[in-house]
Design a protein around this motif. Sequence first.
Motif, mmCIF file in Angstrom:
data_model
loop_
_atom_site.group_PDB
_atom_site.id
_atom_site.type_symbol
_atom_site.label_atom_id
_atom_site.label_comp_id
_atom_site.label_asym_id
_atom_site.label_seq_id
_atom_site.Cartn_x
_atom_site.Cartn_y
_atom_site.Cartn_z
ATOM 1 N N ALA A 187 0.856 -1.189 0.000
ATOM 2 C CA ALA A 187 0.000 0.000 0.000
ATOM 3 C C ALA A 187 0.886 1.230 0.000
ATOM 4 O O ALA A 187 2.099 1.147 0.247
ATOM 5 N N LEU A 188 0.276 2.368 -0.275
ATOM 6 C CA LEU A 188 1.023 3.613 -0.257
ATOM 7 C C LEU A 188 1.327 4.034 1.169
ATOM 8 O O LEU A 188 0.727 3.544 2.127
ATOM 9 N N THR A 189 2.244 4.968 1.298
ATOM 10 C CA THR A 189 2.662 5.414 2.625
ATOM 11 C C THR A 189 1.540 6.096 3.393
ATOM 12 O O THR A 189 1.611 6.192 4.615
ATOM 13 N N PHE A 190 0.486 6.582 2.707
ATOM 14 C CA PHE A 190 -0.610 7.184 3.460
ATOM 15 C C PHE A 190 -1.658 6.166 3.880
ATOM 16 O O PHE A 190 -2.762 6.514 4.288
ATOM 17 N N GLY A 191 -1.325 4.869 3.817
ATOM 18 C CA GLY A 191 -2.142 3.831 4.437
ATOM 19 C C GLY A 191 -3.195 3.240 3.526
ATOM 20 O O GLY A 191 -3.242 3.496 2.327
ATOM 21 N N GLY A 192 -4.068 2.415 4.129
ATOM 22 C CA GLY A 192 -5.115 1.721 3.387
ATOM 23 C C GLY A 192 -5.701 0.616 4.245
ATOM 24 O O GLY A 192 -5.584 0.635 5.475
ATOM 25 N N GLU A 193 -6.324 -0.362 3.608
ATOM 26 C CA GLU A 193 -6.902 -1.503 4.315
ATOM 27 C C GLU A 193 -6.378 -2.801 3.720
ATOM 28 O O GLU A 193 -6.205 -2.910 2.504
ATOM 29 N N VAL A 194 -6.135 -3.784 4.592
ATOM 30 C CA VAL A 194 -5.617 -5.081 4.170
ATOM 31 C C VAL A 194 -6.574 -6.167 4.651
ATOM 32 O O VAL A 194 -6.923 -6.216 5.837
ATOM 33 N N LEU A 195 -7.014 -7.016 3.739
ATOM 34 C CA LEU A 195 -7.888 -8.133 4.090
ATOM 35 C C LEU A 195 -7.032 -9.355 4.402
ATOM 36 O O LEU A 195 -6.250 -9.806 3.564
ATOM 37 N N VAL A 196 -7.182 -9.869 5.615
ATOM 38 C CA VAL A 196 -6.472 -11.073 6.048
ATOM 39 C C VAL A 196 -7.467 -12.231 6.021
ATOM 40 O O VAL A 196 -8.504 -12.176 6.684
ATOM 41 N N THR A 197 -7.183 -13.267 5.236
ATOM 42 C CA THR A 197 -8.077 -14.420 5.152
ATOM 43 C C THR A 197 -7.385 -15.652 5.711
ATOM 44 O O THR A 197 -6.164 -15.796 5.622
ATOM 45 N N GLY A 198 -8.170 -16.526 6.294
ATOM 46 C CA GLY A 198 -7.634 -17.744 6.890
ATOM 47 C C GLY A 198 -8.746 -18.554 7.513
ATOM 48 O O GLY A 198 -9.858 -18.622 6.982
ATOM 49 N N GLU A 199 -8.487 -19.146 8.677
ATOM 50 C CA GLU A 199 -9.495 -19.924 9.386
ATOM 51 C C GLU A 199 -9.230 -19.856 10.883
ATOM 52 O O GLU A 199 -8.127 -19.529 11.326
ATOM 53 N N GLY A 200 -10.269 -20.126 11.650
ATOM 54 C CA GLY A 200 -10.127 -20.136 13.103
ATOM 55 C C GLY A 200 -10.134 -18.767 13.742
ATOM 56 O O GLY A 200 -9.679 -18.608 14.872
ATOM 57 N N PHE A 201 -10.676 -17.749 13.038
ATOM 58 C CA PHE A 201 -10.716 -16.399 13.613
ATOM 59 C C PHE A 201 -11.961 -16.269 14.510
ATOM 60 O O PHE A 201 -12.883 -15.511 14.214
ATOM 61 N N TYR A 202 -11.978 -16.991 15.618
ATOM 62 C CA TYR A 202 -13.128 -16.973 16.520
ATOM 63 C C TYR A 202 -12.952 -15.975 17.661
ATOM 64 O O TYR A 202 -13.791 -15.897 18.545
ATOM 65 N N PHE A 203 -11.867 -15.223 17.648
ATOM 66 C CA PHE A 203 -11.635 -14.236 18.695
ATOM 67 C C PHE A 203 -12.491 -12.996 18.435
ATOM 68 O O PHE A 203 -12.916 -12.724 17.309
ATOM 69 N N SER A 204 -12.745 -12.234 19.485
ATOM 70 C CA SER A 204 -13.605 -11.047 19.376
ATOM 71 C C SER A 204 -12.810 -9.763 19.180
ATOM 72 O O SER A 204 -13.382 -8.731 18.813
ATOM 73 N N ALA A 205 -11.512 -9.800 19.412
ATOM 74 C CA ALA A 205 -10.681 -8.607 19.250
ATOM 75 C C ALA A 205 -9.259 -9.035 18.919
ATOM 76 O O ALA A 205 -8.802 -10.108 19.318
ATOM 77 N N ALA A 206 -8.575 -8.193 18.161
ATOM 78 C CA ALA A 206 -7.183 -8.466 17.797
ATOM 79 C C ALA A 206 -6.500 -7.154 17.460
ATOM 80 O O ALA A 206 -7.147 -6.166 17.094
ATOM 81 N N LEU A 207 -5.192 -7.166 17.568
ATOM 82 C CA LEU A 207 -4.382 -6.004 17.232
ATOM 83 C C LEU A 207 -3.518 -6.356 16.026
ATOM 84 O O LEU A 207 -2.869 -7.407 16.005
ATOM 85 N N CYS A 208 -3.556 -5.511 15.004
ATOM 86 C CA CYS A 208 -2.697 -5.699 13.836
ATOM 87 C C CYS A 208 -1.383 -4.968 14.093
ATOM 88 O O CYS A 208 -1.384 -3.761 14.356
ATOM 89 N N ARG A 209 -0.288 -5.691 14.022
ATOM 90 C CA ARG A 209 1.028 -5.085 14.256
ATOM 91 C C ARG A 209 1.804 -5.039 12.948
ATOM 92 O O ARG A 209 1.943 -6.034 12.251
ATOM 93 N N TRP A 210 2.313 -3.847 12.647
ATOM 94 C CA TRP A 210 3.090 -3.616 11.429
ATOM 95 C C TRP A 210 4.532 -3.362 11.856
ATOM 96 O O TRP A 210 4.955 -2.224 12.008
#
Length: 251
Positions: free
Chosen positions: A65-88
């Motif tokens: 993505a560009l330096t001014f940010g954006g959105e990233v879709l993460v796909t997988g399985e087992g995402f049954y948690f109610s909250a998460a932190l994305c770390r870059w």
Amino acid sequence: GFAARSVKVMNETVALCQLSEGAVPRESATVQLSLDGLTFTDATARAVVDLRPHPEVHRINPSSALTFGGEVLVTGEGFYFSAALCRWGSDLSSHANILGPTKVVCPAPQVTDAHTAILELDVDGYGTIKAGIFTYVEPIILHGIRVRAGPIRGGTSVSVYATSFHPDIPVSCSFGESHVVPASIVSETETSCISPPVARPGMYHVSLVHASSGEDVSVSSGDDMRYEYYDDPTLTTIMPAGGSIKGGTHV
């Protein structure tokens, strides 16, 4: 049923059971305890636990993505948690938007320079889960277009010039705010696209957007990036209506 790999007695009322990875079913299970491996406690409703698979990431899109940010879709399985932190990397983070057990959206924060970072999901109870390698790139700087006008029916080949194009950023051409068409990279500084049809004539700003997300990935260097649409010409009459078979008549 299946047995725990190990059991650790924490105190008089708490025991910690560790299950083998391959033994965890994707459903509810009744927990019973035994001190000798022969006699077990009675099964009660309070001893039913909901067992979930460990979260697993399959892919991220886009991976840049560009330096001014954006959105990233993460796909997988087992995402049954109610909250998460994305770390870059080690310094940047954002709160994840959980869409369901297979999809998470990570907002990419704005940064000051281009670089590569490891995107991870930080989830309570699961620890840190690596999602993929993510690349920040500088915006594409546009310097102008060639062929600045065409009919509203579209179909005109338009060249867009830039300082350079990023190999990690697939682009499309945008005419105005809602008319997007594929782009073909001609060289390191030129891409070509076919003007789309529009409903009415006028001036339309030309820019480059991400081919997958549709987000703007370009900035203008100050050159005029406007393309003019005009009404399709309509032939109403010709004068004169005839001429010599030898030709030479101006019509």
